[in-house]
Scaffold this motif. Structure first.
Motif, PDB file in Angstrom:
ATOM      1  N   VAL A 103      33.726  35.996  27.062  1.00 48.56           N
ATOM      2  CA  VAL A 103      32.441  36.503  27.561  1.00 48.56           C
ATOM      3  C   VAL A 103      31.843  35.523  28.567  1.00 48.56           C
ATOM      4  CG1 VAL A 103      30.057  37.048  26.909  1.00 48.56           C
ATOM      5  CG2 VAL A 103      31.966  37.899  25.516  1.00 48.56           C
ATOM      6  N   MET A 104      31.938  34.235  28.272  1.00 43.77           N
ATOM      7  CA  MET A 104      31.418  33.227  29.189  1.00 43.77           C
ATOM      8  C   MET A 104      32.139  33.278  30.530  1.00 43.77           C
ATOM      9  SD  MET A 104      31.509  29.054  28.880  1.00 43.77           S
ATOM     10  CE  MET A 104      33.267  29.084  29.255  1.00 43.77           C
ATOM     11  N   ALA A 105      33.468  33.474  30.490  1.00 38.25           N
ATOM     12  CA  ALA A 105      34.244  33.549  31.728  1.00 38.25           C
ATOM     13  C   ALA A 105      33.807  34.739  32.583  1.00 38.25           C
ATOM     14  CB  ALA A 105      35.734  33.648  31.409  1.00 38.25           C
ATOM     15  N   VAL A 106      33.524  35.871  31.924  1.00 41.39           N
ATOM     16  CA  VAL A 106      33.057  37.048  32.653  1.00 41.39           C
ATOM     17  C   VAL A 106      31.684  36.794  33.254  1.00 41.39           C
ATOM     18  CG1 VAL A 106      32.354  39.471  32.414  1.00 41.39           C
ATOM     19  CG2 VAL A 106      34.444  38.656  31.293  1.00 41.39           C
ATOM     20  N   ARG A 107      30.806  36.177  32.485  1.00 41.32           N
ATOM     21  CA  ARG A 107      29.455  35.887  32.973  1.00 41.32           C
ATOM     22  C   ARG A 107      29.465  34.924  34.159  1.00 41.32           C
ATOM     23  NH1 ARG A 107      26.197  35.198  27.209  1.00 41.32           N
ATOM     24  NH2 ARG A 107      25.494  37.376  27.051  1.00 41.32           N
ATOM     25  N   LEU A 108      30.366  33.962  34.129  1.00 39.67           N
ATOM     26  CA  LEU A 108      30.431  32.962  35.191  1.00 39.67           C
ATOM     27  C   LEU A 108      31.366  33.376  36.321  1.00 39.67           C
ATOM     28  CD1 LEU A 108      30.590  29.682  33.037  1.00 39.67           C
ATOM     29  CD2 LEU A 108      28.591  30.718  34.140  1.00 39.67           C
ATOM     30  N   ASN A 109      31.914  34.597  36.212  1.00 36.15           N
ATOM     31  CA  ASN A 109      32.841  35.115  37.228  1.00 36.15           C
ATOM     32  C   ASN A 109      34.053  34.201  37.386  1.00 36.15           C
ATOM     33  OD1 ASN A 109      33.730  36.984  39.119  1.00 36.15           O
ATOM     34  ND2 ASN A 109      32.744  35.919  40.828  1.00 36.15           N
ATOM     35  N   ARG A 110      34.618  33.770  36.263  1.00 34.15           N
ATOM     36  CA  ARG A 110      35.802  32.926  36.260  1.00 34.15           C
ATOM     37  C   ARG A 110      37.014  33.673  35.703  1.00 34.15           C
ATOM     38  NH1 ARG A 110      33.896  26.786  34.515  1.00 34.15           N
ATOM     39  NH2 ARG A 110      32.475  26.456  36.273  1.00 34.15           N
ATOM     40  N   VAL A 111      37.059  34.965  35.968  1.00 26.65           N
ATOM     41  CA  VAL A 111      38.179  35.796  35.521  1.00 26.65           C
ATOM     42  C   VAL A 111      39.347  35.605  36.491  1.00 26.65           C
ATOM     43  CG1 VAL A 111      38.932  38.165  35.113  1.00 26.65           C
ATOM     44  CG2 VAL A 111      36.603  37.466  34.505  1.00 26.65           C
ATOM     45  N   PRO A 112      40.574  35.436  35.976  1.00 21.77           N
ATOM     46  CA  PRO A 112      41.735  35.324  36.874  1.00 21.77           C
ATOM     47  C   PRO A 112      41.783  36.497  37.848  1.00 21.77           C
ATOM     48  CG  PRO A 112      42.372  34.826  34.620  1.00 21.77           C
ATOM     49  CD  PRO A 112      40.963  35.325  34.555  1.00 21.77           C
ATOM     50  N   PRO A 113      42.120  36.245  39.108  1.00 16.27           N
ATOM     51  CA  PRO A 113      42.063  37.299  40.133  1.00 16.27           C
ATOM     52  C   PRO A 113      43.002  38.471  39.903  1.00 16.27           C
ATOM     53  CG  PRO A 113      43.184  35.333  40.971  1.00 16.27           C
ATOM     54  CD  PRO A 113      42.568  34.958  39.664  1.00 16.27           C
ATOM     55  N   PHE A 114      44.049  38.283  39.101  1.00 14.32           N
ATOM     56  CA  PHE A 114      44.991  39.375  38.849  1.00 14.32           C
ATOM     57  C   PHE A 114      44.532  40.280  37.704  1.00 14.32           C
ATOM     58  CE2 PHE A 114      46.570  35.217  37.417  1.00 14.32           C
ATOM     59  CZ  PHE A 114      46.480  35.356  36.053  1.00 14.32           C
ATOM     60  N   PHE A 115      43.370  39.982  37.095  1.00 16.60           N
ATOM     61  CA  PHE A 115      42.774  40.834  36.075  1.00 16.60           C
ATOM     62  C   PHE A 115      41.440  41.366  36.556  1.00 16.60           C
ATOM     63  CE2 PHE A 115      45.045  38.340  32.537  1.00 16.60           C
ATOM     64  CZ  PHE A 115      46.035  39.308  32.415  1.00 16.60           C
ATOM     65  N   THR A 116      41.136  42.604  36.217  1.00 17.87           N
ATOM     66  CA  THR A 116      39.773  43.073  36.389  1.00 17.87           C
ATOM     67  C   THR A 116      38.945  42.469  35.259  1.00 17.87           C
ATOM     68  OG1 THR A 116      40.104  45.031  34.998  1.00 17.87           O
ATOM     69  CG2 THR A 116      40.595  45.261  37.363  1.00 17.87           C
ATOM     70  N   LEU A 229      33.284  49.991  29.227  1.00 19.53           N
ATOM     71  CA  LEU A 229      33.499  48.547  29.293  1.00 19.53           C
ATOM     72  C   LEU A 229      33.071  48.008  30.652  1.00 19.53           C
ATOM     73  CD1 LEU A 229      34.488  46.220  27.559  1.00 19.53           C
ATOM     74  CD2 LEU A 229      36.747  46.496  28.549  1.00 19.53           C
ATOM     75  N   ASP A 230      33.271  48.807  31.701  1.00 19.11           N
ATOM     76  CA  ASP A 230      32.811  48.394  33.026  1.00 19.11           C
ATOM     77  C   ASP A 230      31.301  48.185  33.036  1.00 19.11           C
ATOM     78  OD1 ASP A 230      35.355  48.414  34.080  1.00 19.11           O
ATOM     79  OD2 ASP A 230      35.211  50.465  34.851  1.00 19.11           O
ATOM     80  N   LYS A 231      30.573  49.060  32.338  1.00 20.91           N
ATOM     81  CA  LYS A 231      29.116  48.911  32.250  1.00 20.91           C
ATOM     82  C   LYS A 231      28.739  47.625  31.506  1.00 20.91           C
ATOM     83  CE  LYS A 231      27.963  53.848  32.382  1.00 20.91           C
ATOM     84  NZ  LYS A 231      27.364  54.995  31.639  1.00 20.91           N
ATOM     85  N   LEU A 232      29.480  47.348  30.432  1.00 24.72           N
ATOM     86  CA  LEU A 232      29.229  46.113  29.682  1.00 24.72           C
ATOM     87  C   LEU A 232      29.490  44.886  30.554  1.00 24.72           C
ATOM     88  CD1 LEU A 232      28.603  44.560  27.092  1.00 24.72           C
ATOM     89  CD2 LEU A 232      31.003  44.860  26.416  1.00 24.72           C
ATOM     90  N   VAL A 233      30.573  44.924  31.322  1.00 23.68           N
ATOM     91  CA  VAL A 233      30.899  43.818  32.216  1.00 23.68           C
ATOM     92  C   VAL A 233      29.778  43.611  33.242  1.00 23.68           C
ATOM     93  CG1 VAL A 233      32.442  43.093  34.077  1.00 23.68           C
ATOM     94  CG2 VAL A 233      33.397  43.968  31.933  1.00 23.68           C
ATOM     95  N   ALA A 234      29.269  44.712  33.781  1.00 25.16           N
ATOM     96  CA  ALA A 234      28.178  44.633  34.758  1.00 25.16           C
ATOM     97  C   ALA A 234      26.941  44.004  34.139  1.00 25.16           C
ATOM     98  CB  ALA A 234      27.859  46.032  35.301  1.00 25.16           C
ATOM     99  N   GLN A 235      26.655  44.320  32.878  1.00 21.78           N
ATOM    100  CA  GLN A 235      25.504  43.739  32.198  1.00 21.78           C
ATOM    101  C   GLN A 235      25.704  42.245  31.962  1.00 21.78           C
ATOM    102  OE1 GLN A 235      25.090  46.075  28.647  1.00 21.78           O
ATOM    103  NE2 GLN A 235      24.271  47.873  29.712  1.00 21.78           N
ATOM    104  N   LEU A 236      26.928  41.863  31.585  1.00 21.09           N
ATOM    105  CA  LEU A 236      27.217  40.453  31.327  1.00 21.09           C
ATOM    106  C   LEU A 236      27.135  39.622  32.608  1.00 21.09           C
ATOM    107  CD1 LEU A 236      30.263  40.765  28.880  1.00 21.09           C
ATOM    108  CD2 LEU A 236      27.936  40.046  28.307  1.00 21.09           C
ATOM    109  N   ALA A 237      27.578  40.216  33.720  1.00 22.64           N
ATOM    110  CA  ALA A 237      27.617  39.490  34.979  1.00 22.64           C
ATOM    111  C   ALA A 237      26.267  39.469  35.704  1.00 22.64           C
ATOM    112  CB  ALA A 237      28.678  40.098  35.894  1.00 22.64           C
ATOM    113  N   ALA A 238      25.336  40.289  35.222  1.00 20.54           N
ATOM    114  CA  ALA A 238      24.019  40.398  35.897  1.00 20.54           C
ATOM    115  C   ALA A 238      23.186  39.133  35.716  1.00 20.54           C
ATOM    116  CB  ALA A 238      23.283  41.601  35.359  1.00 20.54           C
TER     117      ALA A 238
END
Length: 238
Positions: A103-116, A229-238
């Protein structure tokens, strides 16, 4: 007398096999993350404390898994059982730390580029599957044939991050999750083949383990691309 000797020989061979496979798993995990450190310019000291905790907890599991198989191989069953208490306590910690770090990686936008981000978040299903298998193994700790096989399946399930660092993921993109799945199944396949050769059949625990690995993989493919899940990701990254 010959039957007893054969039985003892089979037990010894089985224990050696589990120790050998545990060592191979450990080498794979450490090699995967070692390659990642070589390829990327990581400032290890600058990483969040949570990342260091995540590494310590998951590497700790691998080390404990090797140690436990070594204790069984040398016949130190009492010590194996005492150390099993610490191993059991580590499982819920791994779940919490693993999910929190993702979750922290998603929030900080540190997801590997080959994964959504959604697919990356869905990979937490692996740690949940791990906890189910490991918890089941602990419940069946007095049935060693089930216990050791379920523990092996659980440990194989959390090899994915290391395998993802060995495989050419940037060339495969999101479909690389299937390459990782095939690689993990190769380890389980080796264990099933050994079972068939030594005992003439594959233990039912391995089929349950294979089912869990397959179910987790299927759910990752479904959940990882879902709009919710895309909506959840958007909320986490906001």
């Amino acid at each position: 007398m010959a039957t007893l000797a054969t039985s003892v020989s089979a037990i010894t061979a089985e224990r050696r096999f589990y120790l050998m496979l545990a060592a191979i798993i450990a080498v794979t995990v450490f090699a995967g993350f070692g390659l990642d450190l070589q390829r990327t310019d990581w400032n290890i000291a600058g990483l969040p404390a949570q990342v260091h905790l995540h590494a310590a907890v998951f590497f700790g599991w691998i080390i404990l898994y090797v140690a436990q198989n070594w204790l069984v191989d040398r016949g130190s069953i009492a010590t194996h059982r005492r150390l099993g208490v610490a191993t059991a306590c580590l499982i819920p910690i791994m779940v919490v730390v693993g999910v929190a770090t993702t979750v922290m990686a998603v929030r900080l936008n540190r997801v590997p580029p080959f994964f959504t981000p959604g697919l990356f978040l869905a990979l937490d299903l692996q740690i949940i599957g791990f906890a189910i298998l490991a918890g089941w193994a602990i419940q069946l700790r007095h049935r060693s044939d089930w216990h050791k096989r379920l523990m092996l399946c659980a440990t194989i399930l959390i090899m994915s991050p290391a395998l993802g660092r060995i495989l050419p993921m940037p060339l495969m993109g999101p479909s690389g999750i299937w390459a990782i799945f095939i690689a993990t199944m190769a380890y389980l396949g080796a264990a099933m083949l050994f079972d068939a050769q030594l005992r003439g059949r594959v233990h039912l625990a391995y089929w349950w383990g294979a089912g869990m690995l397959s179910l987790v993989q299927l759910l990752i493919g479904i959940v990882g691309f879902s709009p919710r899940l895309d909506k959840l990701v958007a909320q986490l990254a906001a």
